[in-house]
Enzyme design. Sequence first.
Site, mmCIF file in Angstrom:
data_model
loop_
_atom_site.group_PDB
_atom_site.id
_atom_site.type_symbol
_atom_site.label_atom_id
_atom_site.label_comp_id
_atom_site.label_asym_id
_atom_site.label_seq_id
_atom_site.Cartn_x
_atom_site.Cartn_y
_atom_site.Cartn_z
ATOM 1 N N HIS A 251 0.882 -1.164 0.000
ATOM 2 C CA HIS A 251 0.000 0.000 0.000
ATOM 3 C C HIS A 251 0.920 1.214 0.000
ATOM 4 O O HIS A 251 2.017 1.156 0.581
ATOM 5 C CB HIS A 251 -0.843 0.069 1.274
ATOM 6 C CG HIS A 251 -1.751 -1.108 1.488
ATOM 7 N ND1 HIS A 251 -1.358 -2.218 2.182
ATOM 8 C CD2 HIS A 251 -3.034 -1.316 1.103
ATOM 9 C CE1 HIS A 251 -2.362 -3.075 2.214
ATOM 10 N NE2 HIS A 251 -3.389 -2.565 1.573
ATOM 11 N N ASP B 244 2.608 1.896 3.245
ATOM 12 C CA ASP B 244 3.577 0.920 3.764
ATOM 13 C C ASP B 244 4.991 1.417 3.450
ATOM 14 O O ASP B 244 5.945 1.103 4.160
ATOM 15 C CB ASP B 244 3.405 -0.457 3.115
ATOM 16 C CG ASP B 244 2.020 -1.044 3.350
ATOM 17 O OD1 ASP B 244 1.371 -0.641 4.332
ATOM 18 O OD2 ASP B 244 1.606 -1.904 2.546
ATOM 19 N N MET C 272 2.677 -5.580 -8.162
ATOM 20 C CA MET C 272 1.371 -5.000 -7.843
ATOM 21 C C MET C 272 1.524 -3.948 -6.757
ATOM 22 O O MET C 272 2.391 -4.076 -5.893
ATOM 23 C CB MET C 272 0.425 -6.126 -7.377
ATOM 24 C CG MET C 272 -0.949 -5.695 -6.928
ATOM 25 S SD MET C 272 -1.075 -5.258 -5.181
ATOM 26 C CE MET C 272 -1.557 -6.828 -4.462
ATOM 27 N N GLU D 47 -11.050 -5.915 -5.566
ATOM 28 C CA GLU D 47 -11.091 -6.981 -4.555
ATOM 29 C C GLU D 47 -12.342 -6.828 -3.696
ATOM 30 O O GLU D 47 -12.546 -5.811 -3.050
ATOM 31 C CB GLU D 47 -9.818 -6.882 -3.692
ATOM 32 C CG GLU D 47 -9.774 -7.885 -2.562
ATOM 33 C CD GLU D 47 -8.437 -7.865 -1.820
ATOM 34 O OE1 GLU D 47 -7.432 -7.373 -2.391
ATOM 35 O OE2 GLU D 47 -8.400 -8.312 -0.670
ATOM 36 N N LYS E 39 -15.050 -7.941 -0.592
ATOM 37 C CA LYS E 39 -15.088 -8.495 0.763
ATOM 38 C C LYS E 39 -16.488 -8.238 1.310
ATOM 39 O O LYS E 39 -17.041 -7.167 1.078
ATOM 40 C CB LYS E 39 -14.016 -7.817 1.632
ATOM 41 C CG LYS E 39 -13.846 -8.469 3.001
ATOM 42 C CD LYS E 39 -12.697 -7.818 3.789
ATOM 43 C CE LYS E 39 -12.552 -8.478 5.151
ATOM 44 N NZ LYS E 39 -11.520 -7.826 5.984
ATOM 45 N N GLU F 141 -9.956 -12.793 -3.115
ATOM 46 C CA GLU F 141 -9.211 -13.247 -1.935
ATOM 47 C C GLU F 141 -9.948 -14.413 -1.302
ATOM 48 O O GLU F 141 -11.140 -14.325 -0.995
ATOM 49 C CB GLU F 141 -9.050 -12.114 -0.922
ATOM 50 C CG GLU F 141 -8.424 -12.651 0.376
ATOM 51 C CD GLU F 141 -7.901 -11.590 1.326
ATOM 52 O OE1 GLU F 141 -7.470 -10.532 0.854
ATOM 53 O OE2 GLU F 141 -7.929 -11.846 2.538
ATOM 54 N N HIS G 39 -11.904 -13.788 1.908
ATOM 55 C CA HIS G 39 -13.102 -12.951 1.778
ATOM 56 C C HIS G 39 -14.307 -13.758 1.309
ATOM 57 O O HIS G 39 -15.420 -13.549 1.780
ATOM 58 C CB HIS G 39 -12.824 -11.786 0.830
ATOM 59 C CG HIS G 39 -11.782 -10.836 1.359
ATOM 60 N ND1 HIS G 39 -11.329 -9.756 0.644
ATOM 61 C CD2 HIS G 39 -11.105 -10.822 2.540
ATOM 62 C CE1 HIS G 39 -10.420 -9.102 1.367
ATOM 63 N NE2 HIS G 39 -10.260 -9.738 2.511
ATOM 64 N N ASP H 106 -5.434 -13.272 -4.284
ATOM 65 C CA ASP H 106 -4.928 -13.200 -2.908
ATOM 66 C C ASP H 106 -5.149 -14.555 -2.238
ATOM 67 O O ASP H 106 -6.286 -14.944 -1.940
ATOM 68 C CB ASP H 106 -5.654 -12.109 -2.108
ATOM 69 C CG ASP H 106 -5.031 -10.743 -2.320
ATOM 70 O OD1 ASP H 106 -4.069 -10.641 -3.112
ATOM 71 O OD2 ASP H 106 -5.494 -9.770 -1.683
ATOM 72 N N ASP I 274 -12.055 -11.961 9.715
ATOM 73 C CA ASP I 274 -11.027 -12.079 8.677
ATOM 74 C C ASP I 274 -9.722 -12.600 9.290
ATOM 75 O O ASP I 274 -9.076 -11.917 10.071
ATOM 76 C CB ASP I 274 -10.820 -10.683 8.072
ATOM 77 C CG ASP I 274 -9.886 -10.693 6.888
ATOM 78 O OD1 ASP I 274 -9.505 -11.778 6.420
ATOM 79 O OD2 ASP I 274 -9.548 -9.594 6.428
ATOM 80 N N ASP J 264 -6.939 -14.373 7.524
ATOM 81 C CA ASP J 264 -5.694 -14.273 6.737
ATOM 82 C C ASP J 264 -4.655 -15.315 7.141
ATOM 83 O O ASP J 264 -3.477 -14.999 7.340
ATOM 84 C CB ASP J 264 -5.075 -12.866 6.871
ATOM 85 C CG ASP J 264 -5.897 -11.800 6.171
ATOM 86 O OD1 ASP J 264 -6.612 -12.130 5.214
ATOM 87 O OD2 ASP J 264 -5.818 -10.633 6.587
ATOM 88 N N ASP K 242 -1.684 -13.050 0.564
ATOM 89 C CA ASP K 242 -2.134 -11.913 1.374
ATOM 90 C C ASP K 242 -2.536 -12.511 2.721
ATOM 91 O O ASP K 242 -3.698 -12.832 2.949
ATOM 92 C CB ASP K 242 -3.314 -11.235 0.691
ATOM 93 C CG ASP K 242 -3.742 -9.972 1.416
ATOM 94 O OD1 ASP K 242 -3.080 -9.610 2.409
ATOM 95 O OD2 ASP K 242 -4.743 -9.359 1.012
#
Length: 337
Positions: free
Chosen positions: A4, A7, A38, A131, A133, A167, A170, A195, A205, A207, A237
């Site tokens: 991102h 980040d 990406m 994406e 969710k 994802e 998700h 993802d 969520d 992950d 991800d």
Amino acid sequence: MNFHDNDVIPIDATPNDRDKIVREFKTALKETGLTVPMATTNLFSDPAFKDGAFTSNNPRVRAYALQKTMNAIDLGVEFGASIYVFWGGREGTEVDASQNGADSLKRFREAINFLTEYVLDNGYDLKFALEAKPNEPRGDLFLPTTGAMLAFIATLDHSEMIGVNPELAHEHMAGLNFTHAVAQAWEAGKLFHIDLNDQAFGRYDQDLRFGSYNLKSAFFLVKFLEEVGYEGSRHFDAHAYRTEDYEGVKDFARGCMRTYLILKEKAEQFHQDKEIQALLAEIHADDGKLTSITGKYSPQNAASLKRQSFDRAALGARSVPYERLDQLTVDLLLGVR
Ligand code: CA
Ligand code: MG
């Protein structure tokens, strides 16, 4: 690696800070041989986005979100990204009295149309991947599934530039079959990115490490991606368990890749397995007599189909050996074949 915008560049960085970080980061990429296929924008952490970004009720927030995304696109392109992901983490509601869901989608569409024009105007070689969710961090997020995203993409000005980034977690949060969502995206020519992680159904969520929770779902996903020849990133991800130290995080990263590669071998084994393949040949048997009529409409085909007689009782009584097929798959996954 992917990032991102924030980040890499803190949200309150000065232009000088930005340039310094970009220089250092470029050097680090060169030294390590890592690439950035990406990039994406953080439109969810800052409280400015508490009531949405592109779909916020506040026009200043919507404008700021567009500005932030243009800057983040510039940053991603500078590092060589060719896919740009949009996850609208705050695009949704808890209070449906606050906005009309149709207007919310119009705002989202306006933003994506604006940004595709921006990319074209700048001559960037960049595609977008949306994406979905279902919820979290909003009570309900707009466009909650990959299928909803695919329908939305068809309404955009430059839909050819826009695909999805499904994802696993998700879709599982919504209780859906992830491989089916991926298959639909692939079949529509829209699987631009993916993802990978893992997730128990009906939970927050999570992950989790790829393949750590539902191995069988992970297997069918890998089998699908390898069968169709998906060439995009196998992007994890996911997060290590919060119990881990630095070495544990590396174990997590290695585990994601290792499980993917093991399942890829298992998929190959599935294709080589004579018993499984014989069973599949039986299941998919087709003498072609009817598919030549049903494949495409013509008045002749319709008339011919109407003349056919079908033994409904025999169709109902036919053997469908899925118990055997599934157990063979389970045996294969458990390593006893
Ligand atoms: Ca997630
Ligand atoms: Mg994701």
